[in-house]
Design a protein around this motif. Structure first.
Motif, PDB file in Angstrom:
ATOM      1  N   SER A  41       0.843  -1.200   0.000  1.00  0.00           N
ATOM      2  CA  SER A  41       0.000   0.000   0.000  1.00  0.00           C
ATOM      3  C   SER A  41       0.877   1.248   0.000  1.00  0.00           C
ATOM      4  O   SER A  41       1.648   1.475   0.936  1.00  0.00           O
ATOM      5  N   PHE A  42       0.741   2.058  -1.037  1.00  0.00           N
ATOM      6  CA  PHE A  42       1.548   3.258  -1.206  1.00  0.00           C
ATOM      7  C   PHE A  42       0.652   4.393  -1.693  1.00  0.00           C
ATOM      8  O   PHE A  42      -0.559   4.236  -1.830  1.00  0.00           O
ATOM      9  N   PHE A  43       1.251   5.542  -1.979  1.00  0.00           N
ATOM     10  CA  PHE A  43       0.492   6.642  -2.576  1.00  0.00           C
ATOM     11  C   PHE A  43       1.405   7.491  -3.442  1.00  0.00           C
ATOM     12  O   PHE A  43       2.622   7.480  -3.289  1.00  0.00           O
ATOM     13  N   TYR A  44       0.796   8.201  -4.384  1.00  0.00           N
ATOM     14  CA  TYR A  44       1.521   9.164  -5.214  1.00  0.00           C
ATOM     15  C   TYR A  44       1.101  10.563  -4.784  1.00  0.00           C
ATOM     16  O   TYR A  44       0.012  10.766  -4.223  1.00  0.00           O
ATOM     17  N   PHE A  45       1.960  11.548  -5.041  1.00  0.00           N
ATOM     18  CA  PHE A  45       1.618  12.913  -4.633  1.00  0.00           C
ATOM     19  C   PHE A  45       2.463  13.919  -5.394  1.00  0.00           C
ATOM     20  O   PHE A  45       3.540  13.596  -5.905  1.00  0.00           O
ATOM     21  N   SER A  46       1.972  15.126  -5.457  1.00  0.00           N
ATOM     22  CA  SER A  46       2.706  16.237  -6.058  1.00  0.00           C
ATOM     23  C   SER A  46       3.766  16.714  -5.068  1.00  0.00           C
ATOM     24  O   SER A  46       3.442  17.101  -3.943  1.00  0.00           O
ATOM     25  N   SER A  47       5.039  16.679  -5.476  1.00  0.00           N
ATOM     26  CA  SER A  47       6.131  16.863  -4.521  1.00  0.00           C
ATOM     27  C   SER A  47       6.698  18.280  -4.454  1.00  0.00           C
ATOM     28  O   SER A  47       7.558  18.553  -3.616  1.00  0.00           O
ATOM     29  N   LEU A  48       6.267  19.193  -5.319  1.00  0.00           N
ATOM     30  CA  LEU A  48       6.868  20.523  -5.371  1.00  0.00           C
ATOM     31  C   LEU A  48       5.999  21.578  -4.692  1.00  0.00           C
ATOM     32  O   LEU A  48       4.769  21.442  -4.596  1.00  0.00           O
ATOM     33  N   ASN A  49       6.654  22.634  -4.266  1.00  0.00           N
ATOM     34  CA  ASN A  49       5.987  23.906  -3.933  1.00  0.00           C
ATOM     35  C   ASN A  49       4.861  23.791  -2.913  1.00  0.00           C
ATOM     36  O   ASN A  49       3.900  24.541  -2.955  1.00  0.00           O
ATOM     37  N   PHE A  50       4.972  22.834  -2.003  1.00  0.00           N
ATOM     38  CA  PHE A  50       3.973  22.655  -0.944  1.00  0.00           C
ATOM     39  C   PHE A  50       2.618  22.206  -1.490  1.00  0.00           C
ATOM     40  O   PHE A  50       1.580  22.335  -0.833  1.00  0.00           O
ATOM     41  N   GLN A  51       2.611  21.653  -2.707  1.00  0.00           N
ATOM     42  CA  GLN A  51       1.348  21.346  -3.376  1.00  0.00           C
ATOM     43  C   GLN A  51       0.554  20.240  -2.687  1.00  0.00           C
ATOM     44  O   GLN A  51      -0.683  20.198  -2.803  1.00  0.00           O
TER      45      GLN A  51
END
Length: 586
Positions: A118-128
């Motif tokens: 179980s994992f997740f993806y996320f936007s990693s820049l600019n505190f997004q």
């Protein structure tokens, strides 16, 4: 003849790699307006959804994800816990990738080699991530690998996290101006606010999450803390949480009435619907390590609804841990999570077949975090007195093109004694080394720490100062292997990791404010005998920036993940024809 044989076996290796199935996804990140806490605000949606869609693949699949940036600022997608074996080019952080500009698209391609979980993806820049841009990423077992439990009757995703009604640009500006973010405005469960369990604390009209279940059935409930900086205690009223897996490794199965889930962590629970359904049941995610009386309204509440439920949930919420005067509770709970050594993970061999406790440590790094400090007129955070500055040119790209001065391989193995500084210092990791990392939290808040490209063994954790004598307390037999661990304020956590994945890998504070202000570094691991088998070459679609900006061509068209797969299948067909020709000649 020898050359042809070499070509033959090289192509055969490529054919075997390419023979694994492909899974293709298209992700479009854009702004939408929602009101999770009753206040209209701009969030980052993925394919129009908040949170984003589930990406579900199987062990060893080749994953192709075409990301379209419809935001008004740069974007990268990171894959928390996905190890990106041999392809740190795909990792999705600034030390490995140039950002995707607005109105551009970029296609990630990687293999989920020997992984489940179980994992997740996320936007990693600019505190997004504080505005969304995240979703679940699941890697299921191959059919030939049995689960260490009966197949659940269903799979449920729950994404929890603290939440601010200010958008991510306002939060970013506050940090840039040297201000603390303050108390969050609430906690969301799957992008929704709290059920109105209390008419004083929760306003009317809030949309809340409802999980529908059937009586007598057992569900695998995957819970991810994708918040900004708050550890959350997760619990379901009147139900036991049978822990089964965390971040790609099966655990010894044991029941919890509640579990602390720190920022960036993921867990799988088996939950049996064994209650009488006299009413619905509360699902709660409440903050930990804070003043509970001041943070009462910062509580996420959803509903577990049986199909034969006789009424709505009412009354007080189930109690959180009562450990205000017991500092050992959180440590003991964390160390009770142990690896199931007899279960098979992604491969047929048992998880416990890697005897980490008997391997000699080759290097030790003590990483100490301190409260934010002003450096050169700016509020910054540090590891070992160094506040990291991201290189203009990603690390391995700088290596490939011999860009001088892009970074330094001088990260100190112990905290510096002089004044803190801003720098581009990396850890110079030794390929196939076995290192010990001591995470010391001298900050005032509980923190999570994450390492890309790897799972590490969490062998020790305690309050107080770590010394070499602390090694006598290490779990050398069944420590859980994971990618994100917690460190309590005034305490330490020790992890062991085998450096067998070549590339440049981010080690960071998972708390977004601490990460944004510089609490990170990278471990650069190079195989001195590299032959393009332990690290793949840069992808054909690599983006250029920094010192290599002149190499970047304007983007001419938008491709989809399916078109990339078509090209890969064409390449596979050509390989088959070529191999057939060689076999006829020889």
């Amino acid at each position: 003849m020898a050359l042809l044989r070499l070509i033959y076996f090289s192509l055969l290796f490529g054919l075997c790699f390419a023979a694994d199935p492909f899974a293709n996804f298209d992700l479009e990140l854009s702004y939408i307006t929602v009101s999770p806490l009753g206040v209209p605000q701009q969030v980052i949606a993925v394919n129009g959804k908040f949170p984003g869609p589930i990406l579900n693949v199987t062990t060893n699949y080749n994953v192709v994800v075409n990301v379209k940036n419809k935001l008004d600022e740069n974007l990268l997608i990171a894959w928390s816990g996905v190890q990106m074996r041999r392809v740190s080019w795909q990792d999705g952080v600034l030390g490995t990738n140039c950002p995707i500009p607005p109105k551009w698209n970029w296609t990630y391609q990687f293999q989920v080699k020997d992984q489940i979980g179980s994992f997740f993806y996320f936007s990693s820049l600019n505190f997004q991530r504080a505005a969304g841009g995240f979703g679940p990423f699941i890697i299921t077992n191959r059919n030939i690998i049995p689960l260490p439990f009966n197949t659940p009757d269903g799979d449920i995703i729950i994404m929890i996290g603290d939440w601010y009604t200010r958008n991510h640009t306002a939060l970013r500006t506050a940090l840039d101006n040297g201000k603390d973010l303050g108390m969050p405005d609430g906690v969301l469960i799957n992008g929704k606010g709290p059920y109105r369990y209390n008419t004083t604390l929760v306003p009317d009209g809030i949309d809340y999450e409802t999980i529908n279940v059937e009586p007598g059935k057992t569900y695998r409930i995957r819970v991810h803390n994708v918040g900004v900086s708050t550890c959350l205690n997760f619990r379901i009223q009147s139900h036991n949480l049978l822990l089964a897996e965390t971040e790609g490794h099966y655990t010894m199965q044991q029941n919890y009435t509640s579990l602390d889930i720190y920022v960036g962590q993921s867990y799988s629970f088996l939950v049996t619907m064994d209650q009488n359904a006299s009413s619905d049941y509360y699902m709660v995610a409440s903050p930990r390590f804070v003043n509970q009386s001041l943070w009462q309204r910062v509580t996420g509440v959803g509903i577990l609804h049986y199909s034969n439920s006789k009424g709505k949930a009412s009354g007080p919420l189930p109690d959180p841990p009562n450990d205000a005067y017991d500092t050992s509770y959180a440590i003991n709970q964390a160390m009770s999570i142990r690896q199931n050594g007899s279960a098979s993970g992604a491969r047929p061999n048992p998880q416990g077949s890697f005897h980490y406790g008997s391997i000699n440590v080759t290097d030790t790094y003590v990483l100490r975090s301190m409260p934010p400090v002003v450096i050169d007129g700016k509020l910054r955070t540090t590891f070992n007195g160094i506040s990291f500055v991201n290189p203009d040119t990603p690390i391995r790209l700088a290596d490939k093109f011999n860009v001088k001065g892009a970074y330094k391989l001088d990260f100190p193995s112990r905290p510096l004694t002089g004044p803190p500084r801003m720098d581009r210092s990396l850890i110079n990791g030794t390929y196939k080394g076995f290192i010990e990392i001591i995470l010391e939290n001298n900050d005032t808040v509980v923190q999570s720490f994450h390492m890309d490209g790897y799972s590490f063994f969490v062998v020790g954790m305690a309050y107080g100062e770590w010394t070499e004598n602390s090694r006598g307390t290490y779990d050398k037999w069944d420590a859980i292997s994971r990618c994100t661990t917690q460190v309590v304020p005034g305490g330490w956590t020790a992890v062991l990791v085998s450096l067998d994945n070549v590339g440049a890998w981010n080690l960071r504070a998972e708390n977004l404010d601490r990460w944004y202000l510089g609490q990170e570094t990278y471990i650069r691991i190079i195989n001195p005998d590299e032959d393009n088998t332990t690290e793949f070459a840069a992808p054909d679609n690599v983006l250029y920036c920094g010192a290599l900006s002149n190499l970047q061509k304007p983007q001419q068209h938008t491709s989809s993940a399916s078109s990339v797969i078509g090209q890969s299948k064409l390449y596979l067909a050509m390989l088959i024809v070529f191999l057939a020709g060689i076999s006829i000649l020889y």
